[in-house]
Each structure stands twice: as C-alpha cells, then as structure tokens.
Motif scaffolding. Structure first.
Motif, mmCIF file in Angstrom:
data_model
loop_
_atom_site.group_PDB
_atom_site.id
_atom_site.type_symbol
_atom_site.label_atom_id
_atom_site.label_comp_id
_atom_site.label_asym_id
_atom_site.label_seq_id
_atom_site.Cartn_x
_atom_site.Cartn_y
_atom_site.Cartn_z
ATOM 1 N N ALA A 1 0.860 -1.185 0.000
ATOM 2 C CA ALA A 1 0.000 0.000 0.000
ATOM 3 C C ALA A 1 0.898 1.237 0.000
ATOM 4 N N ARG A 2 0.506 2.284 0.700
ATOM 5 C CA ARG A 2 1.287 3.522 0.656
ATOM 6 C C ARG A 2 2.031 3.778 1.950
ATOM 7 N N TYR A 3 1.870 2.909 2.947
ATOM 8 C CA TYR A 3 2.397 3.196 4.270
ATOM 9 C C TYR A 3 3.571 2.316 4.692
ATOM 10 N N VAL A 4 3.780 1.184 4.054
ATOM 11 C CA VAL A 4 4.817 0.234 4.471
ATOM 12 C C VAL A 4 5.644 -0.170 3.260
ATOM 13 N N THR A 5 6.971 -0.225 3.430
ATOM 14 C CA THR A 5 7.856 -0.690 2.371
ATOM 15 C C THR A 5 8.851 -1.703 2.920
ATOM 16 N N LEU A 6 9.281 -2.612 2.055
ATOM 17 C CA LEU A 6 10.328 -3.574 2.363
ATOM 18 C C LEU A 6 11.474 -3.372 1.384
ATOM 19 N N VAL A 7 12.717 -3.517 1.864
ATOM 20 C CA VAL A 7 13.885 -3.349 0.995
ATOM 21 C C VAL A 7 14.829 -4.528 1.141
ATOM 22 N N GLY A 8 15.531 -4.829 0.073
ATOM 23 C CA GLY A 8 16.561 -5.855 0.095
ATOM 24 C C GLY A 8 17.518 -5.639 -1.057
ATOM 25 N N GLY A 9 18.802 -5.875 -0.806
ATOM 26 C CA GLY A 9 19.766 -5.669 -1.876
ATOM 27 C C GLY A 9 21.191 -5.827 -1.388
ATOM 28 N N VAL A 10 22.087 -5.066 -1.999
ATOM 29 C CA VAL A 10 23.515 -5.144 -1.697
ATOM 30 C C VAL A 10 24.046 -3.746 -1.414
ATOM 31 N N TYR A 11 25.272 -3.696 -0.891
ATOM 32 C CA TYR A 11 25.903 -2.407 -0.644
ATOM 33 C C TYR A 11 27.412 -2.532 -0.848
ATOM 34 N N TYR A 12 28.012 -1.391 -1.105
ATOM 35 C CA TYR A 12 29.478 -1.263 -1.122
ATOM 36 C C TYR A 12 29.823 -0.106 -0.195
ATOM 37 N N ALA A 13 30.840 -0.294 0.642
ATOM 38 C CA ALA A 13 31.244 0.749 1.587
ATOM 39 C C ALA A 13 32.750 0.971 1.502
ATOM 40 N N MET A 14 33.141 2.225 1.625
ATOM 41 C CA MET A 14 34.555 2.600 1.598
ATOM 42 C C MET A 14 34.827 3.584 2.730
ATOM 43 N N ASP A 15 35.737 3.213 3.638
ATOM 44 C CA ASP A 15 36.086 4.106 4.739
ATOM 45 C C ASP A 15 36.801 5.340 4.218
ATOM 46 N N GLN A 16 36.583 6.458 4.933
ATOM 47 C CA GLN A 16 37.193 7.731 4.566
ATOM 48 C C GLN A 16 38.171 8.149 5.663
ATOM 49 N N GLY A 17 39.448 8.199 5.341
ATOM 50 C CA GLY A 17 40.429 8.630 6.323
ATOM 51 C C GLY A 17 40.828 7.526 7.284
ATOM 52 N N ASP A 18 41.556 7.911 8.335
ATOM 53 C CA ASP A 18 42.070 6.957 9.317
ATOM 54 C C ASP A 18 41.012 6.587 10.350
ATOM 55 N N LEU A 19 41.321 5.547 11.127
ATOM 56 C CA LEU A 19 40.488 5.173 12.255
ATOM 57 C C LEU A 19 40.884 5.989 13.482
ATOM 58 N N SER A 20 39.886 6.326 14.291
ATOM 59 C CA SER A 20 40.136 6.957 15.590
ATOM 60 C C SER A 20 40.022 5.875 16.656
ATOM 61 N N VAL A 21 41.100 5.628 17.371
ATOM 62 C CA VAL A 21 41.133 4.584 18.395
ATOM 63 C C VAL A 21 41.290 5.270 19.754
ATOM 64 N N THR A 22 40.327 5.022 20.649
ATOM 65 C CA THR A 22 40.328 5.634 21.971
ATOM 66 C C THR A 22 40.557 4.557 23.022
ATOM 67 N N ASP A 23 41.598 4.715 23.826
ATOM 68 C CA ASP A 23 41.875 3.703 24.852
ATOM 69 C C ASP A 23 41.027 3.965 26.102
ATOM 70 N N SER A 24 41.175 3.096 27.112
ATOM 71 C CA SER A 24 40.356 3.193 28.321
ATOM 72 C C SER A 24 40.622 4.472 29.108
ATOM 73 N N GLY A 25 41.761 5.105 28.880
ATOM 74 C CA GLY A 25 42.069 6.363 29.554
ATOM 75 C C GLY A 25 41.583 7.584 28.821
ATOM 76 N N GLY A 26 40.968 7.392 27.652
ATOM 77 C CA GLY A 26 40.432 8.512 26.889
ATOM 78 C C GLY A 26 41.383 9.098 25.868
ATOM 79 N N THR A 27 42.564 8.500 25.708
ATOM 80 C CA THR A 27 43.528 9.004 24.726
ATOM 81 C C THR A 27 43.128 8.541 23.319
ATOM 82 N N VAL A 28 43.060 9.480 22.380
ATOM 83 C CA VAL A 28 42.656 9.181 21.007
ATOM 84 C C VAL A 28 43.888 9.114 20.119
ATOM 85 N N THR A 29 43.994 8.025 19.349
ATOM 86 C CA THR A 29 45.105 7.837 18.418
ATOM 87 C C THR A 29 44.543 7.620 17.021
#
Length: 220
Positions: free
Chosen positions: A107-135
């Motif tokens: 109808a007009r109120y509900v939709t279902l989706v299915g398919g595929v995706y491609y993803a590419m990370d942008q830039g470096d990872l941010s890693v935060t340790d238990s002390g709050g330091t970000v690398t």
C-alpha cells in the motif's frame, strides 16, 4: 567532496522533474543512525559492543511498475564500536556507503527493501583507549581493510503529508560478506543495525495521481 557531489546530483534530479505531482522517481533525504557490531574472531576472543554513529545521505528510487522499485543511494555514516579483550578500546571511522536495493511497497504506508551495498572508509580510524587518549591509525596499522561489501534487508513506514511529500522511517540490517581482517588467524565481518529517517519527495504507491495515476476528466 564526494558527499557534496552526491547532494548536488540529488538537487539536480529534483529540479528537472516535470512537476512534483508528475514525478516518476522518488528522492529521499535522510539522517542516519548506525549501530555497528562487527563479528570478530581471533585468539584474543574479544567482545564487541555497538556505539551510536550518525550520518546523512540521499536515496533515489526508480519505479519499475506496480509495487516494485529499484533504489540507489549514498550515505555518509560513522561506524563506532567498543572492543574488549585484555584491554578495552573504542574505534570509529567515517564511511561512504552505496546501497543498491529493490523496494516493495505494501500500500502507501509500508515498504520492504533488500539488496547489496558497497562501503569505503574515509580517512584513518580513531582509536580511543580506556584512559580517553585518542590515536589516529591507518587501516594497515590497525590490521583491517578499508573496503566492505555485503547484503542488506529491512523495512519501514511511509507517512504522506502532502500528495508528493512523505515522512519516512526505516530499519535496515547490514550483513558484510567480506572478511576485512588483515591479521593472520583472525576474521572481521561487519554487522550493523541502521536506522534512517527523513523526507521522501514523490508520489507514494497507491496515493493516486502522478504519471499514469489518474483518469482524464470526461466532458461536462
């Protein structure tokens, strides 16, 4: 720059549609909430918890007839997780995801989706340790790849507020089929919960009017 190119492409599509009431495509502008819980198997036996990541993007649906449409999109999102083994750290990375899906309208109120995706990370990872330091670490330094491919499925609701303007809310489950780990003896596959909400421009299936949606008036 890729994100602004996507935004301009969506605006051009909207600008050159014949008119909102006769639009033969549906364009959606959405905000995104992603909860990322990658499946990690290694000798350290880590536990993984999702952390909320936010983003935005656009979707372009081309009706194929009846209740079926094909949809392409571009989302700029954040994948964030907390990983615990002998130590606990949080990782975050910005990602451009390009989904290609089939959409089924109920109808007009509900939709279902299915398919595929491609993803590419942008830039470096941010890693935060238990002390709050970000690398900042490159993908090679952390031991995972920057590209991901997989399947997705989900559903949502569509609430018409004008003949050609709708509010949407949608849930998707992301199932990565690539092992992105670069560490010997370890595997890393993405598993995400994705929530989208925003505005859909274009006639909902079953709302009448639009291209081929109404009969010509008879003689008076």
């Amino acid at each position: 720059m890729r994100l602004w190119t996507l935004a301009w492409a969506i605006l051009v599509c909207v600008e050159f549609l014949p008119s909102p009431a006769e639009a033969f495509v549906r364009v959606s502008l959405v905000g995104d909430l992603t909860l990322s819980t990658p499946k990690i198997i290694s000798a350290a036996l880590p536990t993984v918890k999702a952390k909320p990541g936010f983003g935005f993007g656009g979707l372009l649906e081309i009706p194929l007839g009846g209740s079926l449409g094909i949809e392409f999109g571009g989302l700029y999102l954040a994948r964030k997780s907390e990983i615990s083994s002998s130590v606990t750290e949080s990782i975050a990375v910005s990602t451009v995801m390009i989904p290609a899906t089939f959409r089924i309208w109920i109808a007009r109120y509900v939709t279902l989706v299915g398919g595929v995706y491609y993803a590419m990370d942008q830039g470096d990872l941010s890693v935060t340790d238990s002390g709050g330091t970000v690398t900042k670490l490159s993908h090679d330094a952390y031991g995972i790849g920057s590209a991901d491919l997989g399947m997705l499925g989900g559903g949502g609701i569509n609430i018409p507020i004008k003949p050609w303007i709708n509010v949407l809310a949608e849930f998707r489950y992301i199932f990565g089929v690539f092992d992105v780990s670069q560490a010997p003896g370890a595997t890393w596959s993405y598993r995400d919960l994705q929530f989208l909400a925003g505005i859909r421009l274009g006639k909902a299936v079953g709302s009448g009017g639009g291209a081929g949606g109404g009969a010509a008036p008879g003689p008076r």
